[in-house]
Design a protein around this motif. Structure first.
Motif, PDB file in Angstrom:
ATOM      1  N   GLU A   3       0.931  -1.092   0.004  1.00  0.00           N
ATOM      2  CA  GLU A   3      -0.024  -0.453   0.148  1.00  0.00           C
ATOM      3  C   GLU A   3       0.912   1.009  -0.256  1.00  0.00           C
ATOM      4  O   GLU A   3       2.232   1.683   1.092  1.00  0.00           O
ATOM      5  CB  GLU A   3      -0.569  -0.254   1.388  1.00  0.00           C
ATOM      6  CG  GLU A   3      -2.318   1.176   1.334  1.00  0.00           C
ATOM      7  CD  GLU A   3      -1.922   1.506   2.500  1.00  0.00           C
ATOM      8  OE1 GLU A   3      -2.889   2.310   3.376  1.00  0.00           O
ATOM      9  OE2 GLU A   3      -2.138   0.007   3.198  1.00  0.00           O
ATOM     10  N   TYR A 239     -10.511  -7.078  15.982  1.00  0.00           N
ATOM     11  CA  TYR A 239     -12.004  -6.292  15.450  1.00  0.00           C
ATOM     12  C   TYR A 239     -13.186  -6.090  16.607  1.00  0.00           C
ATOM     13  O   TYR A 239     -13.292  -5.721  16.987  1.00  0.00           O
ATOM     14  CB  TYR A 239     -12.707  -7.427  13.893  1.00  0.00           C
ATOM     15  CG  TYR A 239     -13.933  -7.178  13.572  1.00  0.00           C
ATOM     16  CD1 TYR A 239     -14.732  -5.360  12.572  1.00  0.00           C
ATOM     17  CD2 TYR A 239     -15.356  -7.508  14.227  1.00  0.00           C
ATOM     18  CE1 TYR A 239     -15.836  -4.770  12.764  1.00  0.00           C
ATOM     19  CE2 TYR A 239     -16.296  -6.766  13.672  1.00  0.00           C
ATOM     20  CZ  TYR A 239     -16.920  -5.909  13.692  1.00  0.00           C
ATOM     21  OH  TYR A 239     -17.685  -4.990  12.694  1.00  0.00           O
ATOM     22  N   PRO A 267      -5.423  -1.390  10.257  1.00  0.00           N
ATOM     23  CA  PRO A 267      -5.705  -0.867   8.760  1.00  0.00           C
ATOM     24  C   PRO A 267      -7.263  -1.188   8.562  1.00  0.00           C
ATOM     25  O   PRO A 267      -8.744  -0.900   8.006  1.00  0.00           O
ATOM     26  CB  PRO A 267      -4.966  -1.160   8.283  1.00  0.00           C
ATOM     27  CG  PRO A 267      -3.946  -0.725   8.165  1.00  0.00           C
ATOM     28  CD  PRO A 267      -4.366  -1.552   9.887  1.00  0.00           C
ATOM     29  N   GLU A 268      -6.972  -2.952   8.934  1.00  0.00           N
ATOM     30  CA  GLU A 268      -8.235  -3.600   8.296  1.00  0.00           C
ATOM     31  C   GLU A 268      -9.659  -3.495   8.951  1.00  0.00           C
ATOM     32  O   GLU A 268     -10.889  -3.138   8.472  1.00  0.00           O
ATOM     33  CB  GLU A 268      -7.770  -5.039   8.133  1.00  0.00           C
ATOM     34  CG  GLU A 268      -8.712  -5.893   7.864  1.00  0.00           C
ATOM     35  CD  GLU A 268      -9.470  -6.110   6.230  1.00  0.00           C
ATOM     36  OE1 GLU A 268      -9.157  -5.103   5.812  1.00  0.00           O
ATOM     37  OE2 GLU A 268     -10.973  -6.230   6.307  1.00  0.00           O
ATOM     38  N   TYR A 270     -10.511  -0.756  10.982  1.00  0.00           N
ATOM     39  CA  TYR A 270     -11.017   0.350  10.721  1.00  0.00           C
ATOM     40  C   TYR A 270     -12.064   0.209   9.375  1.00  0.00           C
ATOM     41  O   TYR A 270     -13.222   0.913   9.642  1.00  0.00           O
ATOM     42  CB  TYR A 270     -10.292   1.645   9.856  1.00  0.00           C
ATOM     43  CG  TYR A 270      -9.136   2.165  11.533  1.00  0.00           C
ATOM     44  CD1 TYR A 270      -9.059   2.018  12.872  1.00  0.00           C
ATOM     45  CD2 TYR A 270      -7.998   2.460  11.137  1.00  0.00           C
ATOM     46  CE1 TYR A 270      -8.710   2.302  14.074  1.00  0.00           C
ATOM     47  CE2 TYR A 270      -6.690   2.500  11.853  1.00  0.00           C
ATOM     48  CZ  TYR A 270      -7.906   2.486  13.488  1.00  0.00           C
ATOM     49  OH  TYR A 270      -6.407   3.262  14.864  1.00  0.00           O
ATOM     50  N   SER A 271     -11.238  -0.714   8.631  1.00  0.00           N
ATOM     51  CA  SER A 271     -11.998  -1.069   7.066  1.00  0.00           C
ATOM     52  C   SER A 271     -13.598  -1.580   7.539  1.00  0.00           C
ATOM     53  O   SER A 271     -14.134  -1.372   7.194  1.00  0.00           O
ATOM     54  CB  SER A 271     -11.818  -1.664   6.205  1.00  0.00           C
ATOM     55  OG  SER A 271     -12.388  -1.530   5.668  1.00  0.00           O
ATOM     56  N   ARG A 272     -13.075  -2.966   8.489  1.00  0.00           N
ATOM     57  CA  ARG A 272     -14.429  -3.117   8.808  1.00  0.00           C
ATOM     58  C   ARG A 272     -15.676  -3.030   9.640  1.00  0.00           C
ATOM     59  O   ARG A 272     -16.784  -3.237   9.697  1.00  0.00           O
ATOM     60  CB  ARG A 272     -14.561  -4.579   9.636  1.00  0.00           C
ATOM     61  CG  ARG A 272     -13.544  -5.611   8.749  1.00  0.00           C
ATOM     62  CD  ARG A 272     -13.483  -6.728   9.020  1.00  0.00           C
ATOM     63  NE  ARG A 272     -13.250  -7.870   9.272  1.00  0.00           N
ATOM     64  CZ  ARG A 272     -13.589  -9.468   9.622  1.00  0.00           C
ATOM     65  NH1 ARG A 272     -14.427  -9.827  10.160  1.00  0.00           N
ATOM     66  NH2 ARG A 272     -11.868 -10.005   9.814  1.00  0.00           N
ATOM     67  N   GLY A 274     -16.617   0.157   9.552  1.00  0.00           N
ATOM     68  CA  GLY A 274     -17.093   1.527   8.878  1.00  0.00           C
ATOM     69  C   GLY A 274     -16.003   2.791   9.569  1.00  0.00           C
ATOM     70  O   GLY A 274     -17.325   4.317   8.857  1.00  0.00           O
ATOM     71  N   GLU A 276     -14.217   6.391   9.473  1.00  0.00           N
ATOM     72  CA  GLU A 276     -13.554   7.098   8.207  1.00  0.00           C
ATOM     73  C   GLU A 276     -11.976   7.663   9.169  1.00  0.00           C
ATOM     74  O   GLU A 276     -12.142   7.945   9.986  1.00  0.00           O
ATOM     75  CB  GLU A 276     -14.553   8.607   8.433  1.00  0.00           C
ATOM     76  CG  GLU A 276     -13.601   9.734   7.424  1.00  0.00           C
ATOM     77  CD  GLU A 276     -14.593  11.155   7.743  1.00  0.00           C
ATOM     78  OE1 GLU A 276     -13.875  11.667   6.685  1.00  0.00           O
ATOM     79  OE2 GLU A 276     -15.108  10.998   8.736  1.00  0.00           O
TER      80      GLU A 276
END
Lengths: 418, 418
Positions: A3, A239, A267-268, A270-272, A274, A276
């Motif tokens: 990334e 998570y 990072p993953e 945060y993405s899961r 939702g 920002e």
């Protein structure tokens, strides 16, 4: 494919955090617990201070008109009506050519307009006092309201309560005071290399210093800590832990796991969730991987796993959010001019925040690095009371240069200083 | 006949207090409670930091000798032996033309002497990494002991524990730490004019602000408070209360009652106790009546009943005793040069300690009076963060003059500054 993250300037990163709505809660606490808390209401004088004309000395309350002709050659004798102790009020009027014995802090008799210090009097006979000079109207009186007028705002909402504020709270009868509630900040550590503080050292491992350090920073910033343990190296478990943690705290700090390595799950997460992600790369050293995410009014601070980087990330990004939650209109570290005490000849494209020791010498602020200067350094942090700010660019810095420093151990704060 | 007291200079008064033996007690506390406490032992590195050579980046550990001829034109492929995560150790040796994938913070394999950042590598086929330049022995390694060598004293006994100190305590496995015990300071108020904070105002009376203010000053100075209520206007009862109080505290503060007025019983109480009065008059404003007595290793601070005078007396005389009990070798307020922000044209024979607000402006310390300036003033104390020291004598002072200020809200301290 690795990334690629785009670093943003520090000022922009701070701006992205502070532009979110940050709300405060308030609570009533007892005055004896108020030191160090933040006023959630203006402290207004509910009565004049002093509340009445009073004597600042032990002596006699007199009517100045009676004394006009008193002199060494022409001493004046006044009949003493009574003794008015502090806390008492006169019981009889003071008539012409009379005086009242009065104690420090006692209320002036209505008919008197000057106080004669005890040392300037003599007692020619019992119940009589003698003076050898004249006194003017108003001599030696602490006037009602001279210290503070009723209705004056003496300390503004958002101020940190110090001993002087406590004195005022007591003066005006605030047995309890409304202060900003301390936000609860959770701390979750990541890193399979981390041992607890009570575990013996093992090859390849180190003890977790970041979580306890961050806890101390949280307390220093005025908030409450919730230690939440350590995340495992399992994405699903991470998570779940983060999600649950968010139910228990106002702000969540994680240390480590925000980089782009194989075990950096945040990072993953945060993405899961939702959330920002406000930024995940800042043009600063140390702490360039500092990540801040935002979800339903809550902040998730993904601080670096490197002690110095974690420390700096907290002070730049987490502290102002805590301070704002405490109602501080100026939530940032105070930034001042200082004389640099050492060379930093190698330029760096990123803004550096060098852990430093600042002190005032001959009225001028001087700042020198407090020790070993790497993002992983821990030893220098104990001597750190400021961050020396070296702007990124193509030039180095030399001892004697004027630089900016952010002060860590003062009661002051500043507006947006970056 | 009125008692004549001889004022002594401030420096001599402080000296008389500090020349008494002042002893500390110590206790073990948990690391999570350590912030703000004072170390009662040196914090020594019990192992090197880092404890082993480690990788500061995600990347590959290589043998630099293998890479000597690597270049853009002549890329080098190395077989990847394994992935070493943070906290793990190598399981197989890294042989010639091999490399190990290594995570940030992971221990270096014994055979490797350089780290290649992940970004500088490619993967021509699974299990193989490619580089296009050479690396030198030592490139990108965090060396064992580079941050701190075993046996180094990192933080000295007597230092106040800050977040960086906490990080070091955690690093070296101090689950508990030996700190100075907080001295217990009792507060007894005197004055028939005093109402409690929760009582309504009455004619002639004021609420007791000194006791709660002193309590906050005690806490700010690092000690524990014991509120002991109010002395009555009866000598025998006063004597008994003070005597009993001394059994419960390390230090006893009284506010008020030290003057030479009819209801100022404390001089007589000191005499009945057999306490040594170190002084009862100081050449200072405010607080000239400040009295300090000493009895069997205990201090009795007779502070003025006037708020500003009480405040100043505490900071000059009581604070350093508390700080010394906390093991601080430099127990006094730090005194710095500052630019005076207002005129004090009227000279005063006594040294003045003006309650002031100091701030750093353009790298220089400036100090201005924080408000109404009388010994009885209370309103100005909330804005006070320094005492502006105006030496006694025949001259006044004007704005812009260089003066000394004693700073109240810094973490620093000083040796004998008076």
């Amino acid at each position: 494919m690795l990334e690629q993250r785009k670093p943003i300037p520090v000022a922009e990163a701070v701006q992205r955090v502070m532009s979110k709505e940050i709300t405060s809660k308030t609570e009533h606490i007892h005055i004896e617990d108020a030191l160090g808390r933040t006023l959630a209401e203006d402290l207004t004088a509910t009565h004049p201070v002093p509340p009445f004309d009073r004597s600042p000395y032990d002596g006699f309350a007199v009517r100045s008109a009676d004394t006009v002709h008193a002199s060494r050659e022409n001493p004046l004798d006044l009949r003493v009506t009574e003794t008015i102790g502090a806390g008492a009020v006169q019981s009889v009027p003071v008539l012409e050519n009379e005086a009242a014995r009065i104690m420090t802090g006692a209320m002036m008799p209505a008919e008197c307009d000057a106080v004669v210090m005890l040392e300037l009097t003599s007692e020619p006979e019992p119940g009589v006092m003698r003076i050898k000079r004249s006194f003017n109207k108003g001599d030696n009186i602490s006037f009602k309201g001279e210290d503070a007028q009723e209705g004056t705002v003496l300390v503004e909402k958002g101020s940190v309560i110090n001993p002087g504020t406590v004195a005022l709270l007591a003066t005006f009868g605030y047995e309890t005071v409304r202060v900003a509630s301390k936000p609860v900040v959770g701390v979750l550590a990541t890193g399979s290399e981390l041992l607890e503080v009570n575990e013996p050292l093992e090859p390849g491992k180190i003890r977790n210093s970041n979580a306890l350090m961050a806890a101390a920073q949280i307390k220093r910033a005025g908030a409450e800590v919730k230690m939440l343990g350590k995340l495992t190296d399992d994405l699903e478990a991470c998570y779940q832990s983060v999600k649950e943690a968010l139910n228990e705290v106002d702000i969540l700090i994680t240390t480590g796991g925000v980089s782009v390595g194989d075990f950096d799950f945040l990072p993953e997460v945060y993405s899961r969730l939702g959330a920002e992600v406000l930024f995940n790369k800042v043009a600063m050293r140390p702490g360039s991987v500092t990540t801040v995410a935002h979800l339903n009014g809550q902040f998730l601070f993904g601080l670096s796993g490197n002690p110095s980087a974690c420390y700096v990330g907290f002070e730049l990004f987490t502290r102002p959010v805590i301070q704002r939650m405490l109602g501080n209109e100026k939530p940032h570290l105070p930034v001042e001019d200082a004389v640099l005490g050492a060379d930093f000849t190698k330029p760096n494209p990123f803004t550096r925040f060098v852990r430093g020791t600042a002190s005032i010498k001959h009225g001028r602020l001087e700042a020198s690095p407090s020790g070993f200067n790497k993002s992983s350094a821990v030893s220098s942090l104990a001597a750190t009371n400021c961050l020396i700010i070296l702007p990124g660019g193509t030039r180095g810095f030399t001892a004697g240069d004027q630089v900016k420093v952010a002060l860590l151990e003062t009661a002051e704060s500043s507006g947006m200083p970056w």
